[in-house]
Design a protein around this motif. Structure first.
Motif, short mmCIF file in Angstrom:
data_model
loop_
_atom_site.label_atom_id
_atom_site.label_comp_id
_atom_site.label_asym_id
_atom_site.label_seq_id
_atom_site.Cartn_x
_atom_site.Cartn_y
_atom_site.Cartn_z
N LEU A 50 0.84 -1.28 -0.01
CA LEU A 50 -0.02 0.10 0.04
C LEU A 50 1.07 1.39 0.07
O LEU A 50 0.58 2.36 -0.82
CB LEU A 50 -0.81 0.03 1.20
CG LEU A 50 -1.99 1.14 1.30
CD1 LEU A 50 -3.05 1.23 0.14
CD2 LEU A 50 -2.59 1.10 2.64
N LEU A 51 1.92 1.19 0.79
CA LEU A 51 2.86 2.40 0.83
C LEU A 51 3.58 2.70 -0.54
O LEU A 51 3.62 3.53 -1.00
CB LEU A 51 3.81 2.05 1.97
CG LEU A 51 3.37 2.12 3.32
CD1 LEU A 51 4.70 2.05 4.22
CD2 LEU A 51 2.40 3.12 3.75
N TRP A 52 4.07 1.59 -1.03
CA TRP A 52 4.69 1.57 -2.36
C TRP A 52 3.65 2.21 -3.56
O TRP A 52 3.97 2.71 -4.35
CB TRP A 52 5.10 0.26 -2.93
CG TRP A 52 6.57 0.06 -2.24
CD1 TRP A 52 6.56 -1.10 -1.35
CD2 TRP A 52 7.59 0.73 -2.43
NE1 TRP A 52 7.90 -0.86 -0.94
CE2 TRP A 52 8.80 0.20 -1.34
CE3 TRP A 52 8.08 1.98 -2.82
CZ2 TRP A 52 9.87 0.51 -1.29
CZ3 TRP A 52 9.55 2.42 -2.81
CH2 TRP A 52 10.38 1.84 -1.83
N ALA A 53 2.31 1.86 -3.46
CA ALA A 53 1.19 2.37 -4.34
C ALA A 53 1.20 4.01 -4.26
O ALA A 53 1.13 4.53 -5.05
CB ALA A 53 -0.06 1.56 -3.97
N GLY A 54 1.50 4.44 -2.84
CA GLY A 54 1.13 5.69 -2.76
C GLY A 54 2.41 6.33 -3.19
O GLY A 54 2.40 7.54 -3.87
#
Length: 431
Positions: free
Chosen positions: A284-288
């Motif tokens: 999820l963080l890498w998507a951000g």
């Protein structure tokens, strides 16, 4: 008077950007990324030994950062971009062929050296080529997309690492990592590289006001040796306040979230999820981060207040997500990481717009070295805070640096003048 370079056909820009995106993707398509700590532990290293390897890695980056920037200004930036993945590949090969603490230490030295060869040289080459093509205004969006390509490489390496490990063990993971580095070196040979002839050199007078931003002159092949180029880059940062402030902005913006990223797995475990759910929260963080890089074109329209608000969003979202102590808090952290990626890209573009003369890669490398130093300081500070108050509080307090910088940008008296022909939004001094 600065002559305006006529716009060349778009295919030249497309070749540059396609090469850049491919290079960024392949450079981060390293299957060892999500596994090297586990690899070290499986080899029998203690936590203390692993921590000492990280120190060696960071120290290598600091040691080689600025000298390699001067080499890029004196020699060939494309050559350094070709050599960097080869040096890194040698380190990875050493790990899997001779798995031991000395081999891991030498491998980290090589990895740090490889990263230093890229830092400064890549940004300087891309800025100079876009400037030559009359497309320097696209620098922020191009860099943002390159960062996104690198993130996609990291994500794909995380997806592939497990299956490859199951099939061929660490030797197969190492071989795949070396292969990606070799492909990155091949991709680097396609980078265009042009330096303006001596007759086209542009002399830019120093501004009367200390914070005035002079026009960004093109790079050239000045008859300076490595040492003189290094001194010129250091002198530009030391004597020119606009460049110095831009270097510091890059360092602070990039270092804080770069260091906090290493502690997100621990933060995830503190929310109560099992170890198997941690990769999903990190994804999820890498998507951000991916979204943040793609938003660079929109970010170029931010003025000084908008940029300060962006940094404020980073600080508040990081702190709020951590203090929530719930998996849902990672949504806020993902937003913060995306905003931090965007702020980092814009800060780098601001720095490139303020650099003049022949030491562009050297000055950019100084910003990289300052970033590495601040990351180490942040590691140490976070460790002390987490020991006393826990991960959530340490995460939130460390994120407060963004609020401090945002406040400084809002209260500082505006004296910067935006250079003609450079995207105004990358200089957060414009209202």
């Amino acid at each position: 008077m600065i002559s305006i370079v006529s716009r060349v056909p778009d295919p030249a820009v497309r070749r540059l950007t396609a090469t850049l995106y491919g290079y960024a993707f392949l450079s981060d398509l390293v299957l060892l990324y999500p596994l090297y700590v586990v690899f070290f532990a499986d080899t029998g290293l203690s936590v203390g030994q692993i921590a000492s390897l990280f120190v060696i890695w960071s120290a290598a980056g600091i040691l080689f950062e600025v000298p390699s920037g001067a080499w890029a200004d004196v020699l060939s930036r494309r050559l350094l971009l070709c050599l960097a993945p080869l040096v890194t590949a040698a380190g990875f090969a050493l790990w899997v062929l001779l798995p031991s603490y000395p081999a891991f230490a030498v491998g980290f030295l090589l990895w740090g050296a490889g990263g230093a060869l890229v830092s400064g040289a890549l940004e300087a080459l891309v800025w100079t080529e876009l400037d030559r093509l009359g497309a320097v205004g696209r620098y922020a969006r191009v860099l943002g997309r390159a960062r996104t390509a690198g993130v996609l490489g990291v994500v794909l390496s995380g997806v592939l690492a497990g299956p490859v490990l199951a099939v061929g063990g660490y030797p197969a993971v190492g071989a795949a990592s070396v292969a990606a580095c070799l492909l990155a070196a091949i991709a680097a040979t396609r980078f265009p590289e042009h330096r303006a002839p001596a007759a086209a050199r542009v002399t830019v007078a120093e501004p009367a006001e200390p914070d005035t931003v002079p026009p960004a002159g093109p790079d050239d092949d000045a008859d300076l040796g490595w040492w003189d180029t290094l001194r010129a880059g250091v002198a530009q940062v030391r004597t020119r306040a606009p460049v110095r402030s831009a270097v510091l902005l890059v360092a602070v913006v990039a270092a804080d979230w770069g260091a906090l990223d290493e502690y997100t797995p621990l933060l995830a475990l503190d929310t109560g999820v099992g170890a198997q759910a941690v990769p999903l929260l990190l994804l999820l963080l890498w998507a951000g981060v991916t979204v943040g890089g793609l938003l660079a074109p929109a970010g170029e329209r931010l003025g000084s207040r908008g940029y300060a608000a962006l940094l404020g969003l980073v600080g508040v979202a990081l702190a709020g997500g951590a203090l929530l102590r719930h998996p849902a808090g990672f949504v806020l952290i993902a937003v913060a990481f995306g905003a931090a990626q965007l702020a980092t890209v814009l800060a780098d573009a601001r720095l490139q717009a303020r650099i003049t003369g022949t030491s562009r890669a050297t000055v950019t490398s100084l910003a990289g070295m300052a970033t590495d130093v601040l990351i180490i300081v942040t590691y140490a500070g976070y460790g002390l805070l987490a020991t006393v108050a826990g991960n959530a509080v340490a995460f939130a307090l460390t994120a407060g640096a963004y609020l401090v910088v945002a406040l400084v940008l809002l209260t500082r008296r505006r004296r910067a003048v935006v250079p003609t022909g450079v995207v105004a939004a990358v200089t957060p001094g414009r209202h």
